[in-house]
Design a protein around this motif. Structure first.
Motif, short mmCIF file in Angstrom:
data_model
loop_
_atom_site.label_atom_id
_atom_site.label_comp_id
_atom_site.label_asym_id
_atom_site.label_seq_id
_atom_site.Cartn_x
_atom_site.Cartn_y
_atom_site.Cartn_z
N GLY A 122 0.74 -1.43 -0.10
CA GLY A 122 -0.18 0.19 -0.04
C GLY A 122 0.88 1.21 -0.08
O GLY A 122 2.09 1.39 -0.69
N TRP A 123 0.29 2.11 0.81
CA TRP A 123 1.16 3.51 0.59
C TRP A 123 1.28 4.05 2.06
O TRP A 123 0.24 4.00 2.96
N MET A 124 2.44 4.65 2.45
CA MET A 124 2.42 5.41 4.00
C MET A 124 2.76 6.69 3.65
O MET A 124 3.36 7.19 2.99
N PHE A 125 2.16 7.43 4.67
CA PHE A 125 2.27 8.68 4.69
C PHE A 125 2.88 9.06 6.15
O PHE A 125 2.65 8.49 6.93
N TYR A 126 3.86 10.11 5.97
CA TYR A 126 4.80 10.45 7.12
C TYR A 126 4.55 12.04 7.29
O TYR A 126 4.67 12.75 6.37
N ARG A 127 4.49 12.33 8.69
CA ARG A 127 4.28 13.75 8.84
C ARG A 127 5.11 14.00 10.31
O ARG A 127 4.80 13.23 11.42
N ASN A 128 5.75 15.22 10.55
CA ASN A 128 6.15 15.62 11.67
C ASN A 128 5.68 16.92 11.80
O ASN A 128 6.01 18.03 11.25
N ASN A 129 4.86 17.00 12.96
CA ASN A 129 4.42 18.54 13.14
C ASN A 129 5.46 19.13 14.47
O ASN A 129 5.02 18.69 15.34
N GLY A 130 6.22 19.70 13.95
CA GLY A 130 7.44 20.04 15.01
C GLY A 130 7.46 21.45 15.24
O GLY A 130 6.71 22.52 14.76
N GLU A 131 8.18 21.98 16.15
CA GLU A 131 8.34 23.47 16.39
C GLU A 131 9.93 23.69 16.73
O GLU A 131 10.63 23.02 17.34
N VAL A 132 10.38 24.80 16.32
CA VAL A 132 11.81 25.29 16.45
C VAL A 132 11.81 26.96 16.87
O VAL A 132 11.17 27.56 16.24
N ALA A 134 9.86 28.20 18.94
CA ALA A 134 8.37 28.84 19.05
C ALA A 134 7.81 29.09 17.79
O ALA A 134 6.82 29.60 17.60
N LYS A 135 8.52 28.50 16.55
CA LYS A 135 7.88 28.67 15.21
C LYS A 135 7.72 27.19 14.58
O LYS A 135 8.48 26.23 14.83
N SER A 136 6.48 27.11 14.20
CA SER A 136 6.03 25.80 13.47
C SER A 136 7.06 25.32 12.59
O SER A 136 7.45 26.12 11.62
N ARG A 137 7.14 23.96 12.48
CA ARG A 137 8.20 23.53 11.54
C ARG A 137 7.30 22.04 11.08
O ARG A 137 7.13 21.30 11.88
N LYS A 138 6.80 21.93 9.86
CA LYS A 138 6.33 20.74 9.37
C LYS A 138 7.05 20.01 8.40
O LYS A 138 7.34 20.79 7.25
N ALA A 139 7.13 18.67 8.38
CA ALA A 139 7.90 17.83 7.37
C ALA A 139 6.85 16.83 7.02
O ALA A 139 6.22 16.17 7.89
N THR A 140 6.45 16.51 5.65
CA THR A 140 5.73 15.65 5.23
C THR A 140 6.32 14.89 3.94
O THR A 140 7.15 15.48 3.51
N THR A 141 6.06 13.51 3.73
CA THR A 141 6.43 12.65 2.74
C THR A 141 5.47 11.50 2.63
O THR A 141 4.64 11.30 3.53
N SER A 142 5.65 10.81 1.55
CA SER A 142 4.78 9.55 1.40
C SER A 142 5.55 8.88 0.37
O SER A 142 6.41 9.23 -0.46
N ASN A 143 5.22 7.37 0.55
CA ASN A 143 6.04 6.39 -0.52
C ASN A 143 5.18 4.95 -0.63
O ASN A 143 4.38 4.98 0.29
N LEU A 144 5.37 4.38 -1.52
CA LEU A 144 4.88 3.06 -1.52
C LEU A 144 5.37 2.08 -0.36
O LEU A 144 6.52 2.40 0.11
#
Length: 210
Positions: A122-132, A134-144
């Protein structure tokens, strides 16, 4: 990527429709422990001790199966994972979501006990809702991605049972989009390196048979 996701959704929908035309069905939900065995990256802090905190978290899943043959079934798997940690300069909250059609082969199959081995793609989605700072930092990716697992069920009544599930999910990500300070950067990992989404999950829950 959008085309691949659309094709996957169509495959999942067709698998569910075709399987449900006959056979006994079941729906199960589990919750438990997840471990990203190969670690993770793309975090707001590269310290190994901090990384380890994000590699152990809560795992949950939902599974739908149709017994198409006596000792084989087909179905759908959704598996989620969450882990979070903080440090002096910020924080991270890692999520993964995986969805796939899968097939199962029964190695024990009697009136009370079912033991099944599963495999899916199937398919996997990766997400990191971070903060550095006091500012929002978001990292996203996906793959088979793929999954291998063993599922155990004990029927308490004709319609209800309790179960345990062991799953190993396999995924690799060669790049990710990182949004910070109003800008999005496409981060690509060096050749031979990647962000691992591999995860071992141990969980338990309930199953409804219908």
């Amino acid at each position: 990527m959008k085309r691949k996701i659309t094709l996957l959704i169509m495959l999942i929908a067709y698998t569910a429709w075709a399987s449900a035309q006959n056979g006994r069905q079941s729906f199960a939900v589990h919750i438990g422990y997840g471990n990203m065995l190969e670690g993770t990256s793309g975090l707001s802090l590269s310290d190994d001790t901090y990384k380890n905190k994000l590699c152990q978290g809560v795992n949950w899943d939902a599974q739908y199966h149709v017994r198409a043959f006596k000792d084989m079934d087909f179905g759908l798997l959704y598996s989620g994972y969450s882990a979070k940690a903080t440090h002096e300069e910020g924080a991270d909250h890692v999520y993964t979501h995986y969805i796939a059609p899968q097939a199962g082969l029964y190695i024990v199959n009697n009136r009370s006990i079912h033991v099944r081995v599963n495999a899916g793609l199937g398919w996997m989605f990766y997400r990191n809702n971070g903060e550095v700072f006091a500012k929002s930092r978001k990292a996203t990716t996906s793959n088979l991605a793929g999954n291998l697992g063993v599922n155990f069920n004990y029927k308490l009544t004709p319609n209800w049972g309790i179960g345990a599930d062991v799953q190993y999910l396999i995924a690799k990500f060669g790049q990710m989009d990182v949004r910070y300070h109003g800008q999005t950067v496409d981060v690509r990992f060096p050749d031979g390196d990647s962000l691992s989404g591999n995860r071992l999950s141990l969980s338990a829950g309930i199953t409804y048979f219908f």
